[in-house]
Design a protein around this motif. Sequence first.
Motif, PDB file in Angstrom:
ATOM      1  N   LEU A  53       0.838  -1.218   0.280  1.00 34.64           N
ATOM      2  CA  LEU A  53       0.299  -0.103   0.151  1.00 34.64           C
ATOM      3  C   LEU A  53       0.697   1.169  -0.031  1.00 34.64           C
ATOM      4  N   SER A  54       2.291   1.065   0.816  1.00 32.69           N
ATOM      5  CA  SER A  54       2.977   2.487   0.319  1.00 32.69           C
ATOM      6  C   SER A  54       3.190   2.932  -1.072  1.00 32.69           C
ATOM      7  N   PHE A  55       4.065   1.841  -2.358  1.00 26.75           N
ATOM      8  CA  PHE A  55       3.356   2.258  -3.394  1.00 26.75           C
ATOM      9  C   PHE A  55       1.958   3.002  -3.951  1.00 26.75           C
ATOM     10  N   VAL A  56       0.901   1.952  -3.240  1.00 26.19           N
ATOM     11  CA  VAL A  56      -0.192   3.256  -3.838  1.00 26.19           C
ATOM     12  C   VAL A  56       0.041   4.325  -3.014  1.00 26.19           C
ATOM     13  N   PHE A  57       0.504   4.930  -1.986  1.00 24.54           N
ATOM     14  CA  PHE A  57       0.548   6.230  -1.392  1.00 24.54           C
ATOM     15  C   PHE A  57       1.564   7.038  -2.047  1.00 24.54           C
ATOM     16  N   TYR A  58       2.454   6.515  -2.618  1.00 22.11           N
ATOM     17  CA  TYR A  58       3.567   7.860  -3.031  1.00 22.11           C
ATOM     18  C   TYR A  58       2.803   7.615  -4.768  1.00 22.11           C
ATOM     19  N   GLY A  59       2.595   6.340  -4.963  1.00 22.79           N
ATOM     20  CA  GLY A  59       2.280   7.001  -7.040  1.00 22.79           C
ATOM     21  C   GLY A  59       0.970   7.220  -6.629  1.00 22.79           C
ATOM     22  N   ALA A  60      -0.160   7.784  -6.086  1.00 20.48           N
ATOM     23  CA  ALA A  60      -0.658   7.960  -6.040  1.00 20.48           C
ATOM     24  C   ALA A  60      -0.480   9.818  -5.745  1.00 20.48           C
ATOM     25  N   LEU A  61       0.368  10.183  -4.809  1.00 19.01           N
ATOM     26  CA  LEU A  61       0.621  11.285  -4.122  1.00 19.01           C
ATOM     27  C   LEU A  61       1.078  12.019  -5.850  1.00 19.01           C
ATOM     28  N   SER A  62       2.402  11.044  -6.322  1.00 22.30           N
ATOM     29  CA  SER A  62       3.029  11.619  -7.181  1.00 22.30           C
ATOM     30  C   SER A  62       2.349  11.681  -8.747  1.00 22.30           C
ATOM     31  N   VAL A  63       1.302  11.269  -8.971  1.00 18.36           N
ATOM     32  CA  VAL A  63       0.706  11.244 -10.631  1.00 18.36           C
ATOM     33  C   VAL A  63      -0.135  12.346  -9.793  1.00 18.36           C
ATOM     34  N   LEU A  64      -1.328  12.579  -8.739  1.00 17.08           N
ATOM     35  CA  LEU A  64      -1.128  14.359  -8.571  1.00 17.08           C
ATOM     36  C   LEU A  64      -1.503  15.819  -8.939  1.00 17.08           C
ATOM     37  N   LEU A  65       0.074  15.204  -7.983  1.00 12.76           N
ATOM     38  CA  LEU A  65       1.011  16.534  -9.042  1.00 12.76           C
ATOM     39  C   LEU A  65       1.971  16.341  -9.535  1.00 12.76           C
ATOM     40  N   MET A  66       1.922  15.529 -10.953  1.00 10.76           N
ATOM     41  CA  MET A  66       1.888  16.178 -12.404  1.00 10.76           C
ATOM     42  C   MET A  66       0.799  15.893 -12.973  1.00 10.76           C
ATOM     43  N   VAL A  67      -0.199  15.400 -12.595  1.00 13.91           N
ATOM     44  CA  VAL A  67      -1.755  16.067 -13.625  1.00 13.91           C
ATOM     45  C   VAL A  67      -1.976  17.227 -13.434  1.00 13.91           C
ATOM     46  N   TYR A  68      -1.290  17.680 -11.949  1.00 11.95           N
ATOM     47  CA  TYR A  68      -1.785  19.194 -11.812  1.00 11.95           C
ATOM     48  C   TYR A  68      -1.623  20.033 -12.045  1.00 11.95           C
ATOM     49  N   GLY A  69       0.605  19.826 -12.484  1.00 20.07           N
ATOM     50  CA  GLY A  69       1.140  20.380 -12.239  1.00 20.07           C
ATOM     51  C   GLY A  69       1.319  21.085 -14.372  1.00 20.07           C
ATOM     52  N   GLY A  70       0.902  19.511 -14.227  1.00 24.56           N
ATOM     53  CA  GLY A  70       1.103  19.349 -16.244  1.00 24.56           C
ATOM     54  C   GLY A  70       1.099  20.122 -16.929  1.00 24.56           C
ATOM     55  N   PRO A  71       0.027  20.779 -16.523  1.00 23.71           N
ATOM     56  CA  PRO A  71      -0.174  22.018 -18.122  1.00 23.71           C
ATOM     57  C   PRO A  71       0.518  22.842 -18.108  1.00 23.71           C
ATOM     58  N   ASP A  72       1.526  23.388 -16.400  1.00 24.86           N
ATOM     59  CA  ASP A  72       1.641  24.797 -17.139  1.00 24.86           C
ATOM     60  C   ASP A  72       3.506  24.284 -16.617  1.00 24.86           C
ATOM     61  N   LYS A  73       3.814  22.959 -16.912  1.00 19.69           N
ATOM     62  CA  LYS A  73       5.169  21.829 -16.124  1.00 19.69           C
ATOM     63  C   LYS A  73       5.394  22.662 -14.916  1.00 19.69           C
ATOM     64  N   ASP A  74       4.516  23.485 -14.388  1.00 21.02           N
ATOM     65  CA  ASP A  74       4.912  23.842 -13.109  1.00 21.02           C
ATOM     66  C   ASP A  74       6.046  23.180 -12.136  1.00 21.02           C
ATOM     67  N   TRP A  75       6.261  23.991 -10.616  1.00 21.79           N
ATOM     68  CA  TRP A  75       6.917  22.721  -9.906  1.00 21.79           C
ATOM     69  C   TRP A  75       6.546  21.649  -9.163  1.00 21.79           C
ATOM     70  N   ARG A  76       4.846  21.679  -9.291  1.00 17.70           N
ATOM     71  CA  ARG A  76       4.125  19.738  -9.183  1.00 17.70           C
ATOM     72  C   ARG A  76       4.946  19.226  -9.847  1.00 17.70           C
ATOM     73  N   TYR A  77       4.398  19.646 -11.339  1.00 13.78           N
ATOM     74  CA  TYR A  77       5.145  18.170 -12.746  1.00 13.78           C
ATOM     75  C   TYR A  77       6.434  18.441 -12.330  1.00 13.78           C
ATOM     76  N   TRP A  78       7.544  18.590 -12.392  1.00 11.86           N
ATOM     77  CA  TRP A  78       8.526  18.187 -11.869  1.00 11.86           C
ATOM     78  C   TRP A  78       9.323  17.523 -10.395  1.00 11.86           C
ATOM     79  N   VAL A  79       7.910  17.963  -9.508  1.00 10.74           N
ATOM     80  CA  VAL A  79       8.384  16.957  -7.835  1.00 10.74           C
ATOM     81  C   VAL A  79       7.929  16.220  -8.381  1.00 10.74           C
ATOM     82  N   GLY A  80       6.906  15.568  -8.381  1.00  7.14           N
ATOM     83  CA  GLY A  80       6.398  14.763  -9.124  1.00  7.14           C
ATOM     84  C   GLY A  80       6.948  13.599  -9.883  1.00  7.14           C
ATOM     85  N   ALA A  81       7.571  13.762 -10.982  1.00  6.98           N
ATOM     86  CA  ALA A  81       7.953  13.172 -11.507  1.00  6.98           C
ATOM     87  C   ALA A  81       9.672  12.689 -10.872  1.00  6.98           C
TER      88      ALA A  81
END
Length: 165
Positions: A53-81
């Motif tokens: 379940l740890s993978f689910v938590f970190y994976g979801a966090l990563s995906v959310l950051l990349m999705v919400y930061g993706g359109p502008d490629k802001d800091w959230r996208y790169w932290v998620g990456a």
Amino acid sequence: MTLLAGVALAALTFVGMEFVAWFMHRYVLHGPLWFVHRSHHVRHPHRFERNDLSFVFYGALSVLLMVYGGPDKDWRYWVGAGIAAYGTLYFFVHDVLIHRRLPFWKRTSNAYLRALNMAHKMHHKTTGRDGSQEFGLLWVSPRYFELARRKPAASRPGRRPATAE
């Protein structure tokens, strides 16, 4: 954010994840979330364990950051990456190489990877919540490097040659 700044932030996040992983493993998984992590320290016949379940938590966090930061490629996208890159490496080193949960990359003659494996085996020497050591994934105590450099597993008598680097 420029591409260079984004890649630098992702790399910094990747490095920072080792500290986050160590802290979470030492103080949270071997603390209040032991009921989840315990499944990783005991033998069981199941393919999956609660600890996954740890993978689910970190994976979801990563995906959310990349999705919400993706359109502008802001800091959230790169932290998620950076989190995603760390998680990917974690999977291959921890689950594939060390715990052999998939049938490839079973042995290595690489001293660093062998030292990592030894350190992780020391972590699992105890099956209880207390008494473990070596909580990180990528940072290895120098004593394990010394052991790993002594004689590669492939050259010990009765061992099969290494198949992965």
